[in-house]
Every structure is written in C-alpha cells, then in structure tokens.
Design a protein around this motif. Structure first.
Motif, PDB file in Angstrom:
ATOM      1  N   HIS A   1       3.328  -0.028   4.178  1.00 43.80           N
ATOM      2  CA  HIS A   1       3.011   1.369   3.833  1.00 43.80           C
ATOM      3  C   HIS A   1       4.295   2.182   3.748  1.00 43.80           C
TER       4      HIS A   1
ATOM      5  N   LYS B   1      -4.872   3.209  -2.392  1.00 46.94           N
ATOM      6  CA  LYS B   1      -4.001   2.600  -1.383  1.00 46.94           C
ATOM      7  C   LYS B   1      -4.757   2.374  -0.068  1.00 46.94           C
ATOM      8  N   ALA B   2      -5.754   3.230   0.210  1.00 49.90           N
ATOM      9  CA  ALA B   2      -6.618   2.998   1.375  1.00 49.90           C
ATOM     10  C   ALA B   2      -7.440   1.733   1.153  1.00 49.90           C
TER      11      ALA B   2
ATOM     12  N   GLN C   1      -4.332   7.949  -3.394  1.00 54.59           N
ATOM     13  CA  GLN C   1      -4.572   7.777  -1.948  1.00 54.59           C
ATOM     14  C   GLN C   1      -5.746   6.835  -1.696  1.00 54.59           C
ATOM     15  N   ALA C   2      -6.835   7.044  -2.464  1.00 53.31           N
ATOM     16  CA  ALA C   2      -8.031   6.209  -2.274  1.00 53.31           C
ATOM     17  C   ALA C   2      -7.725   4.751  -2.619  1.00 53.31           C
TER      18      ALA C   2
ATOM     19  N   HIS D   1      -5.394  -1.221   2.020  1.00 51.68           N
ATOM     20  CA  HIS D   1      -5.232  -1.361   3.472  1.00 51.68           C
ATOM     21  C   HIS D   1      -6.340  -2.240   4.064  1.00 51.68           C
TER      22      HIS D   1
ATOM     23  N   SER E   1       0.872  -1.176   0.000  1.00 57.46           N
ATOM     24  CA  SER E   1       0.000   0.000   0.000  1.00 57.46           C
ATOM     25  C   SER E   1       0.910   1.228   0.000  1.00 57.46           C
TER      26      SER E   1
ATOM     27  N   GLY F   1      -2.024   5.885   1.890  1.00 51.58           N
ATOM     28  CA  GLY F   1      -3.292   5.182   2.062  1.00 51.58           C
ATOM     29  C   GLY F   1      -3.801   5.266   3.486  1.00 51.58           C
ATOM     30  N   LEU F   2      -3.061   5.952   4.352  1.00 45.98           N
ATOM     31  CA  LEU F   2      -3.424   5.999   5.772  1.00 45.98           C
ATOM     32  C   LEU F   2      -3.729   7.397   6.277  1.00 45.98           C
TER      33      LEU F   2
ATOM     34  N   GLN G   1       2.087   4.987   2.642  1.00 41.59           N
ATOM     35  CA  GLN G   1       1.742   5.912   3.743  1.00 41.59           C
ATOM     36  C   GLN G   1       0.540   6.763   3.317  1.00 41.59           C
TER      37      GLN G   1
END
Ligand code: NAD
Length: 250
Positions: free
Chosen positions: A184, A159-160, A156-157, A163, A140, A144-145, A142
């Motif tokens: 991450h 990678k979230a 970002q979405a 997660h 993923s 994503g968090l 960082q």
C-alpha cells in the motif's frame, strides 16, 4: 543475490513503479517479464536491461483480458520455463469526486485495478499450484485502506478490493505453497502521480498528511516488493505492507 533463479512476471512494468521493480528485481538475480500495453516503453526497458546482461522479456499484456494473460503466461514459460512470482502492479487512476465520476470511469478503473488482479491471479494459479510454490504481490494503495477526499472514489474502491482479494488468495492457497501479500504505497513520484496532481492543491493536501513530509521514490516501494517476492518473507502471507511515509499512522 536475493532473487537468484527466480522468474518474476510484473504487470504494468513499462514505466513508473513497475519499471523500477523490474530493474531492482533483475539486479537481485531475477529473470523478469515486463507485461504492459505500452510496447515501445516496455521494449526500451528490456533492451536497456539486456545491455547490463540481465534476463528480461517484454510481453504485450492487457490485464483486463483473460486471453492476454494466458498468452503472457505461455510466452513467459516458453522463455524462462516457469513463473515463481507475479506482481500485479498495473493500475490506472483518475481525478474527481463521487458526483464527478462517470459510470464509464468507475467501470474502467474497476476493470483494470480490480478485475486485472483477479485475472492475473487466476492465470498464474494453476502453474503455481502444480509447482507447489509461488509468491503473489498485489500493488494496492494507502487509498485502499482509508476514506479520503483527495483520491478518486472509484480508485479507492478498486484498491480496497485488491486488499481483501489478496487475503482471500492467501487463505485459499496457503495449502498449495502459494503466498499472497499486498503493498500500500503512499504518494510516489511516477507518471501516475504527475497525472493526478493536475487538480489544484491536491498534492499539497495529500502531503500535509504525510508525517515524513515528502513524496516517496519508486525504489522505496521496490525494496518492499523484493522482500515480499523473495523467500525472505516465507512466513508472511495475507499481510498488507504500508509504505506511505506515515500517512496511515495518524
Ligand atoms: P503509472 O501510470 O506510472 O504506471 C502504470 C503502468 O500500468 C503503466 O505502464 C501502464 O501502461 C500500465 N497499465 C495501465 N493499464 C494497463 C492494462 N490494461 N494492462 C497492462 N498494463 C496497464 O503508475 P504507477 O504510479 O507506476 O502505479 C503502479 C501501481 O502502483 C498502480 O497499481 C497504482 O495504482 C499503484 N500506486 C501508485 C501510487 C503513486 O503514488 N504513484 C500510490 C499508490 C499506489
């Protein structure tokens, strides 16, 4: 060696983080399948590993296609007899903010980064369930968090999504002897970082939030991958390993 007798399939391993993971895992005794759409680069990595007496195979893999995953699994099992570890590493990024992100960019990022992880997991699960063992490591970010203004919002979405999909995999398949964990990374020196650093001031802004005050190396992520892929982490599933120089600690 930490990965002796293990067979590891890595998506997106023709360059960047994936290529480093391939070499590091092979150095620990693993047989490695390099799956990627970049054929020339992937074949070069495998040839180089062969000169060092490492066991490696390049397979053309487009993570967005279910049929490509199935073919990759067949070729991997034909060559090495099994797959112990899947590393869903392939990913793409983009520059731009919400207003500057087209629907096409959103869809493509989701397709590679989120759907690719789902399809890869779905492709290896029956084999791992049959063998009642397996480790899945999802790369993923960082990004994503946490919400930021230094990363593309679709990235970002996506990678979230990775997660929580990882946690869902972990909870559902612990009973089958399968573990799933996410990693991450923060900013790591790879072609992707170079490509997204063309936005003026972006990298400086990201770095200003990194307490260790430097970009990470692919090997610093690779060590985390080896740990989660190997039996050293046998009681760890559903976890998120942050390798970000302290970015998320603030
Ligand atoms: P990279 O662009 O250098 O390498 C990505 C690899 O994925 C390439 O070999 C590419 O060909 C492959 N790939 C892309 N689309 C594919 C597809 N459809 N099917 C198969 N392979 C495909 O990027 P990297 O920096 O090495 O990134 C690896 C992973 O780490 C990505 O998931 C990325 O999002 C994540 N990550 C990177 C950083 C960083 O700073 N470099 C930080 C956090 C997370």
């Amino acid at each position: 060696m930490r990965m002796e007798n293990k067979v590891v399939l890595i998506s997106g391993a023709s360059r960047g983080l994936g290529a480093t993971q391939a070499k590091m895992l092979a150095n620990e005794g693993a047989s490695v399948i390099v799956g990627d759409i970049l054929e020339a680069e992937g074949n070069m990595i495998v040839e180089q590993m062969a000169t060092e007496n490492k066991h490696a195979l390049f397979v053309y893999l487009d993570v967005t296609k279910s049929s490509s995953w199935n073919e990759c699994m067949t070729k991997s099992i034909n060559r090495f007899g099994k797959v112990d570890v899947l590393i869903n590493n392939a990913g793409i990024s983009a520059t731009g903010d919400i207003l500057g992100t087209s629907e096409e960019t959103w869809d493509r990022i989701m397709e590679v980064n989120a759907k690719g992880v789902f399809l890869g997991t779905r492709a290896v699960l029956p084999h791992m369930i049959n063998r009642r063992t397996g480790s899945i490591v999802n790369i993923s970010s960082q990004m994503g968090l946490v919400g930021t203004d230094t990363s593309n919002p679709a990235y970002q979405a996506s990678k979230a999504a990775v997660h929580i999909f990882t946690k869902s995999t972990a909870v559902r398949h612990a009973k089958d002897g399968i573990r799933a964990n996410s990693i991450h990374p923060g900013p790591i020196k790879t072609p992707m970082l170079d490509e997204t650093s063309i936005e003026p001031g972006r990298l400086e802004k990201v770095l200003s939030g990194v307490p260790l005050n430097r970009i990470g190396t692919p090997a610093e992520v690779g060590y985390g991958v080896i740990f989660l892929a190997s039996d050293e982490s046998s009681y760890i599933t559903g976890s998120a390993l942050i390798i970000d120089g302290g970015y998320l600690a603030r």
